[in-house]
Design a protein around this motif. Sequence first.
Motif, PDB file in Angstrom:
ATOM      1  N   THR A   1       0.828  -1.214   0.000  1.00 57.27           N
ATOM      2  CA  THR A   1       0.000   0.000   0.000  1.00 57.27           C
ATOM      3  C   THR A   1       0.861   1.262   0.000  1.00 57.27           C
ATOM      4  O   THR A   1       0.487   2.272  -0.601  1.00 57.27           O
ATOM      5  N   GLN A   2       2.020   1.223   0.639  1.00 59.85           N
ATOM      6  CA  GLN A   2       2.924   2.374   0.633  1.00 59.85           C
ATOM      7  C   GLN A   2       3.530   2.588  -0.742  1.00 59.85           C
ATOM      8  O   GLN A   2       3.679   3.735  -1.194  1.00 59.85           O
ATOM      9  N   GLU A   3       3.887   1.494  -1.414  1.00 56.87           N
ATOM     10  CA  GLU A   3       4.479   1.621  -2.750  1.00 56.87           C
ATOM     11  C   GLU A   3       3.470   2.207  -3.731  1.00 56.87           C
ATOM     12  O   GLU A   3       3.809   3.058  -4.557  1.00 56.87           O
ATOM     13  N   LEU A   4       2.228   1.766  -3.642  1.00 54.44           N
ATOM     14  CA  LEU A   4       1.194   2.306  -4.514  1.00 54.44           C
ATOM     15  C   LEU A   4       0.883   3.761  -4.175  1.00 54.44           C
ATOM     16  O   LEU A   4       0.610   4.572  -5.069  1.00 54.44           O
ATOM     17  N   ALA A   5       0.946   4.092  -2.896  1.00 52.60           N
ATOM     18  CA  ALA A   5       0.710   5.476  -2.496  1.00 52.60           C
ATOM     19  C   ALA A   5       1.804   6.391  -3.031  1.00 52.60           C
ATOM     20  O   ALA A   5       1.537   7.518  -3.467  1.00 52.60           O
ATOM     21  N   ALA A   6       3.049   5.908  -3.012  1.00 50.34           N
ATOM     22  CA  ALA A   6       4.168   6.725  -3.487  1.00 50.34           C
ATOM     23  C   ALA A   6       4.042   7.025  -4.976  1.00 50.34           C
ATOM     24  O   ALA A   6       4.376   8.120  -5.439  1.00 50.34           O
ATOM     25  N   ILE A   7       3.541   6.063  -5.737  1.00 45.61           N
ATOM     26  CA  ILE A   7       3.395   6.258  -7.180  1.00 45.61           C
ATOM     27  C   ILE A   7       2.146   7.074  -7.514  1.00 45.61           C
ATOM     28  O   ILE A   7       2.155   7.915  -8.413  1.00 45.61           O
ATOM     29  N   SER A   8       1.077   6.858  -6.758  1.00 48.25           N
ATOM     30  CA  SER A   8      -0.188   7.539  -7.053  1.00 48.25           C
ATOM     31  C   SER A   8      -0.274   8.937  -6.468  1.00 48.25           C
ATOM     32  O   SER A   8      -1.046   9.773  -6.942  1.00 48.25           O
ATOM     33  N   GLY A   9       0.509   9.204  -5.404  1.00 51.92           N
ATOM     34  CA  GLY A   9       0.408  10.482  -4.727  1.00 51.92           C
ATOM     35  C   GLY A   9      -0.720  10.523  -3.710  1.00 51.92           C
ATOM     36  O   GLY A   9      -0.938  11.546  -3.046  1.00 51.92           O
ATOM     37  N   GLU A  10      -1.444   9.416  -3.556  1.00 47.29           N
ATOM     38  CA  GLU A  10      -2.502   9.331  -2.558  1.00 47.29           C
ATOM     39  C   GLU A  10      -1.950   8.749  -1.255  1.00 47.29           C
ATOM     40  O   GLU A  10      -0.886   8.126  -1.239  1.00 47.29           O
ATOM     41  N   SER A  11      -2.705   8.928  -0.185  1.00 47.71           N
ATOM     42  CA  SER A  11      -2.322   8.360   1.100  1.00 47.71           C
ATOM     43  C   SER A  11      -2.758   6.904   1.167  1.00 47.71           C
ATOM     44  O   SER A  11      -3.765   6.514   0.558  1.00 47.71           O
ATOM     45  N   ASN A  12      -1.993   6.085   1.892  1.00 55.03           N
ATOM     46  CA  ASN A  12      -2.399   4.717   2.128  1.00 55.03           C
ATOM     47  C   ASN A  12      -3.041   4.554   3.497  1.00 55.03           C
ATOM     48  O   ASN A  12      -3.264   3.424   3.964  1.00 55.03           O
ATOM     49  N   GLU A  13      -3.336   5.658   4.158  1.00 53.74           N
ATOM     50  CA  GLU A  13      -3.970   5.617   5.476  1.00 53.74           C
ATOM     51  C   GLU A  13      -5.476   5.749   5.309  1.00 53.74           C
ATOM     52  O   GLU A  13      -5.978   6.632   4.615  1.00 53.74           O
ATOM     53  N   ARG A  14      -6.192   4.872   5.959  1.00 51.70           N
ATOM     54  CA  ARG A  14      -7.640   4.855   5.854  1.00 51.70           C
ATOM     55  C   ARG A  14      -8.257   5.868   6.813  1.00 51.70           C
ATOM     56  O   ARG A  14      -7.879   5.931   7.981  1.00 51.70           O
ATOM     57  N   GLU A  15      -9.215   6.611   6.306  1.00 54.44           N
ATOM     58  CA  GLU A  15      -9.899   7.592   7.150  1.00 54.44           C
ATOM     59  C   GLU A  15     -10.784   6.857   8.143  1.00 54.44           C
ATOM     60  O   GLU A  15     -11.470   5.906   7.815  1.00 54.44           O
ATOM     61  N   LYS A  16     -10.760   7.337   9.378  1.00 57.45           N
ATOM     62  CA  LYS A  16     -11.591   6.739  10.420  1.00 57.45           C
ATOM     63  C   LYS A  16     -13.049   7.139  10.195  1.00 57.45           C
ATOM     64  O   LYS A  16     -13.341   8.276   9.859  1.00 57.45           O
ATOM     65  N   THR A  17     -13.939   6.154  10.390  1.00 56.43           N
ATOM     66  CA  THR A  17     -15.370   6.423  10.234  1.00 56.43           C
ATOM     67  C   THR A  17     -16.045   6.517  11.583  1.00 56.43           C
ATOM     68  O   THR A  17     -15.538   6.054  12.581  1.00 56.43           O
TER      69      THR A  17
END
Length: 387
Positions: A371-387
């Motif tokens: 998830t960190q590798e995909l976040a680094a390439i996409s520019g998005e966070s890999n942290e899930r927002e708390k509901t």
Amino acid sequence: MNGETSYFLPHDGLQDLIDALGHAGFVCIGPKARDGAIVYEQLDRASELPWGMRDYQSPGQYRLEVTDEKKAFAFSNGAQAIKPVLFRPRETVWKVVRNEEGKLEFKPHQPKEAPLAILGARACDLAAMAVQDKVFLHGKNIDPRYQARRENLFVVAVNCSYSSQNCFCVSAGTGPNVKSAGVCGAAGARQYDILMTEIDGGFAVECGSARGREIMVEMSLEEARSAQCSQAVQNVEHAAAMQVKRIPLDNGYGLRDLLFSNLDHPRWDEVADRCLSCGNCTQVCPTCFCHSESDRQNLDGSCSEHTREWDSCFTAGHSYLNGKIIRDDTRKRYRQWLTHKVGSWFDQFDVSGCVGCGRCISWCPVGIDLTQELAAISGESNEREKT
């Protein structure tokens, strides 16, 4: 819960379930604690289950601890899923034997195996089984060994009530609750036969198939009370709320397009500096299906066996083609694995190859986090927002 009538199975009734499966002709496979991990092995006694065991996982780390909560399925997952049960790590595909006239005869190998019942299959692993069904049961070339095991498999699924730090099935859209009985694969293959959610003192239980109902009728279970059904729902919701990771771009076609437009991204070099090309991620992944094939001959020339065994796109030989290794460094191998897993898998099977189980993160020796590798390439966070 999935809307079916729910029944209550007390903890001390688990042995009755195992016995009922045995009477129906199934060999029961279930989770046990062995060598510091949860493994799936033949299960004869309910006392062999990992009662009170809880797994703590983070990148490159996995450990078990005993808690005061005496439940059978208080853990999230171990290194194994359903894959080794259906797609064996190593097996004979066909044999060549020399007959009395000295001529060679080719014979397909279809082993005679007892039907298996797996106790404790999780939502992410059922989603992975559906993906493997697409690989081995769809199209013109159906795998007869996988097909026979799949048709004979009895699945007792368990909704998750706990998530590890590496679980991200909510983001992947596969859990923590089993979505529905439905069908997956070819010829209407069942996803599960019985579904259980662990609560105080036992389980809220639902049927997923006719043969699952037969097993439950044999056990003469009483209907679950509304309070027990409510607790089951709350326990699954708690597991979902525990998850802290997410896969960027919702694990969909947008992620595929992003990866293939960033094949020269500098992150591939960074992850290659850490990756050992050990193949652990592919071995524990419940959807990876790459394998190699080889022949083993008797010295007297009377017989030869053609075998297949699990392989990995991280090995040099995996990309050997026409006298040349195509992916000759770790950067290319890691990029192949990730872009296939969450990218070109869509083109092959119309679904992602990642089910959010997090095993590749836990069992990576250097703690590489998908998830960190995909976040680094996409520019998005890999942290899930708390509901």
